[in-house]
Write a protein that holds these residues in place. Structure first.
Motif, PDB file in Angstrom:
ATOM      1  N   GLN A   6     -13.185  -8.207  -7.175  1.00 28.19           N
ATOM      2  CA  GLN A   6     -11.756  -8.414  -6.931  1.00 28.19           C
ATOM      3  C   GLN A   6     -11.049  -8.639  -8.255  1.00 28.19           C
ATOM      4  OE1 GLN A   6     -11.290 -11.573  -4.012  1.00 28.19           O
ATOM      5  NE2 GLN A   6     -11.071  -9.994  -2.442  1.00 28.19           N
ATOM      6  N   ALA A  10      -6.673  -7.502  -5.509  1.00 26.59           N
ATOM      7  CA  ALA A  10      -7.130  -6.188  -5.057  1.00 26.59           C
ATOM      8  C   ALA A  10      -8.652  -6.161  -4.981  1.00 26.59           C
ATOM      9  CB  ALA A  10      -6.648  -5.096  -6.002  1.00 26.59           C
ATOM     10  N   LYS A  11      -9.179  -5.445  -4.001  1.00 23.78           N
ATOM     11  CA  LYS A  11     -10.614  -5.239  -3.898  1.00 23.78           C
ATOM     12  C   LYS A  11     -10.971  -3.973  -4.669  1.00 23.78           C
ATOM     13  CE  LYS A  11     -11.265  -7.484   0.530  1.00 23.78           C
ATOM     14  NZ  LYS A  11     -11.746  -7.359   1.913  1.00 23.78           N
ATOM     15  N   TYR A  45      -8.206  -1.308  -3.398  1.00 23.45           N
ATOM     16  CA  TYR A  45      -7.562  -1.596  -2.113  1.00 23.45           C
ATOM     17  C   TYR A  45      -6.729  -2.860  -2.273  1.00 23.45           C
ATOM     18  CZ  TYR A  45     -11.417   1.475  -1.055  1.00 23.45           C
ATOM     19  OH  TYR A  45     -12.304   2.516  -1.071  1.00 23.45           O
ATOM     20  N   TYR A  46      -5.412  -2.748  -2.059  1.00 21.61           N
ATOM     21  CA  TYR A  46      -4.519  -3.896  -2.268  1.00 21.61           C
ATOM     22  C   TYR A  46      -3.789  -4.246  -0.971  1.00 21.61           C
ATOM     23  CZ  TYR A  46      -1.159  -7.033  -4.316  1.00 21.61           C
ATOM     24  OH  TYR A  46      -0.424  -8.141  -4.613  1.00 21.61           O
ATOM     25  N   PRO A  47      -3.932  -5.500  -0.506  1.00 22.66           N
ATOM     26  CA  PRO A  47      -3.212  -5.920   0.703  1.00 22.66           C
ATOM     27  C   PRO A  47      -1.776  -6.333   0.364  1.00 22.66           C
ATOM     28  CG  PRO A  47      -4.635  -7.682  -0.052  1.00 22.66           C
ATOM     29  CD  PRO A  47      -4.861  -6.527  -0.978  1.00 22.66           C
ATOM     30  N   SER A  49       0.433  -7.031   2.779  1.00 18.96           N
ATOM     31  CA  SER A  49       0.716  -8.039   3.802  1.00 18.96           C
ATOM     32  C   SER A  49      -0.507  -8.117   4.721  1.00 18.96           C
ATOM     33  CB  SER A  49       1.968  -7.678   4.602  1.00 18.96           C
ATOM     34  OG  SER A  49       1.728  -6.521   5.401  1.00 18.96           O
ATOM     35  N   LYS A  50      -0.427  -8.922   5.785  1.00 18.35           N
ATOM     36  CA  LYS A  50      -1.537  -9.001   6.735  1.00 18.35           C
ATOM     37  C   LYS A  50      -1.741  -7.673   7.457  1.00 18.35           C
ATOM     38  CE  LYS A  50      -1.475 -13.921   7.720  1.00 18.35           C
ATOM     39  NZ  LYS A  50      -1.381 -14.953   8.758  1.00 18.35           N
ATOM     40  N   THR A  53      -2.131  -2.388   3.971  1.00 15.11           N
ATOM     41  CA  THR A  53      -2.990  -2.297   2.793  1.00 15.11           C
ATOM     42  C   THR A  53      -2.802  -0.923   2.166  1.00 15.11           C
ATOM     43  OG1 THR A  53      -4.646  -3.763   3.752  1.00 15.11           O
ATOM     44  CG2 THR A  53      -5.390  -2.350   1.967  1.00 15.11           C
ATOM     45  N   ALA A  55      -4.359   1.929  -0.594  1.00 13.37           N
ATOM     46  CA  ALA A  55      -5.633   2.306  -1.192  1.00 13.37           C
ATOM     47  C   ALA A  55      -5.434   3.472  -2.160  1.00 13.37           C
ATOM     48  CB  ALA A  55      -6.630   2.700  -0.113  1.00 13.37           C
ATOM     49  N   TYR A  85      -2.187   0.608   8.112  1.00 14.60           N
ATOM     50  CA  TYR A  85      -1.386  -0.364   8.847  1.00 14.60           C
ATOM     51  C   TYR A  85      -2.164  -0.848  10.062  1.00 14.60           C
ATOM     52  CZ  TYR A  85       2.551  -2.713  10.969  1.00 14.60           C
ATOM     53  OH  TYR A  85       3.375  -3.674  11.500  1.00 14.60           O
TER      54      TYR A  85
END
Length: 87
Positions: A6, A10-11, A45-47, A49-50, A53, A55, A85
């Motif tokens: 991370q 971001a992952k 991969y970036y979130p 919001s809940k 995401t 990518a 989403y």
């Protein structure tokens, strides 16, 4: 081989594949081989919001041993931008 981590929320993911045949084949240059190619895959991969995401993914394939009489697989690179989403 697989690695991940991370960075700033971001992952990160990286994969490297050795693609080999179960059987040896005659190479175009003579002799035998079993290496079909190698592939590198990278992803971020970036979130946002809940539910949302984003990518960014990259892949590169390189041909290994060239089989006699077979069509060549030229090196290829691909990039994907994806929005995910969740309901």
């Amino acid at each position: 081989m697989i690695a991940g981590g991370q960075l700033m929320g971001a992952k990160l993911k990286a994969e490297y594949h050795f693609i080999n045949s179960d059987r040896n084949f005659t190479k175009a240059s003579g002799g035998t081989g079993d290496e079909l190619g190698k592939e590198l895959d990278l992803g971020v991969y970036y979130p946002f919001s809940k539910q949302l995401t984003g990518a960014f993914e990259y892949a590169k394939f390189t041909e290994g041993d060239k089989a006699a009489g077979a069509a060549r697989k030229p090196p290829i690179q691909k990039i994907w931008l994806t929005a995910i989403y969740k309901f």
